[in-house]
Design a protein around this motif. Structure first.
Motif, PDB file in Angstrom:
ATOM      1  N   THR A   8      41.457  45.373  40.984  1.00 17.36           N
ATOM      2  CA  THR A   8      40.009  45.080  40.811  1.00 17.36           C
ATOM      3  C   THR A   8      39.129  46.081  41.460  1.00 17.36           C
ATOM      4  O   THR A   8      38.582  45.534  42.151  1.00 17.36           O
ATOM      5  N   VAL A   9      38.463  46.718  40.649  1.00 19.19           N
ATOM      6  CA  VAL A   9      37.718  47.217  41.283  1.00 19.19           C
ATOM      7  C   VAL A   9      36.053  47.667  40.566  1.00 19.19           C
ATOM      8  O   VAL A   9      35.556  47.568  39.946  1.00 19.19           O
ATOM      9  N   ARG A  20      32.288  51.585  46.307  1.00 19.93           N
ATOM     10  CA  ARG A  20      33.094  50.162  45.277  1.00 19.93           C
ATOM     11  C   ARG A  20      34.112  50.043  46.024  1.00 19.93           C
ATOM     12  O   ARG A  20      35.271  49.782  47.193  1.00 19.93           O
ATOM     13  N   PRO A  35      38.448  57.218  44.367  1.00 21.90           N
ATOM     14  CA  PRO A  35      39.477  56.511  43.066  1.00 21.90           C
ATOM     15  C   PRO A  35      40.437  57.358  44.383  1.00 21.90           C
ATOM     16  O   PRO A  35      41.639  56.321  44.388  1.00 21.90           O
ATOM     17  N   LEU A  52      45.308  54.579  37.926  1.00 18.29           N
ATOM     18  CA  LEU A  52      44.412  54.257  37.655  1.00 18.29           C
ATOM     19  C   LEU A  52      43.805  53.683  36.777  1.00 18.29           C
ATOM     20  O   LEU A  52      42.901  53.690  35.763  1.00 18.29           O
ATOM     21  N   TRP A  60      38.276  47.494  36.243  1.00 16.95           N
ATOM     22  CA  TRP A  60      37.178  48.860  36.028  1.00 16.95           C
ATOM     23  C   TRP A  60      35.976  47.894  35.930  1.00 16.95           C
ATOM     24  O   TRP A  60      35.778  47.602  34.816  1.00 16.95           O
ATOM     25  N   ASP A  64      33.708  53.590  35.340  1.00 23.77           N
ATOM     26  CA  ASP A  64      35.562  54.117  35.255  1.00 23.77           C
ATOM     27  C   ASP A  64      35.412  54.143  36.684  1.00 23.77           C
ATOM     28  O   ASP A  64      35.335  54.384  37.063  1.00 23.77           O
ATOM     29  N   ALA A  65      37.129  54.842  36.514  1.00 26.53           N
ATOM     30  CA  ALA A  65      37.463  55.945  37.853  1.00 26.53           C
ATOM     31  C   ALA A  65      36.813  56.830  38.511  1.00 26.53           C
ATOM     32  O   ALA A  65      36.523  57.609  39.060  1.00 26.53           O
ATOM     33  N   TRP A  68      30.817  56.084  40.578  1.00 29.09           N
ATOM     34  CA  TRP A  68      30.671  56.081  42.364  1.00 29.09           C
ATOM     35  C   TRP A  68      29.608  56.594  42.469  1.00 29.09           C
ATOM     36  O   TRP A  68      29.683  56.051  44.089  1.00 29.09           O
TER      37      TRP A  68
END
Length: 69
Positions: A8-9, A20, A35, A52, A60, A64-65, A68
């Motif tokens: 879980t991010v 994150r 990432p 990912l 996420w 999402d990836a 940031w």
């Protein structure tokens, strides 16, 4: 953490250097700034082949990836 995912991010923590928080199997694995850091944290805990983009492996939260900041 989603019951069916390995990683879980969490949402971005804002600040001078946004990051994150990452959980692996429900345990805090540390911060990620990109990432590649998520993948490194996974490898450090013995999970070599994490994708990912696979929602069965990674949840996420708050983006999402590509989120940031």
């Amino acid at each position: 953490m989603s019951a069916n995912t390995l990683v879980t991010v969490h949402a971005v923590v804002r600040g001078p250097r946004p990051f994150r928080r990452v959980e692996i199997q429900g345990y805090d694995a540390g911060p990620a700034f990109r990432p590649e850091d998520v993948l490194r944290l996974c490898r450090d805990r013995g999970h070599q082949d994490v994708n990912l983009d696979d929602p069965t492996q990674v949840t996420w939260v708050g983006g999402d990836a590509r989120t940031w900041s």
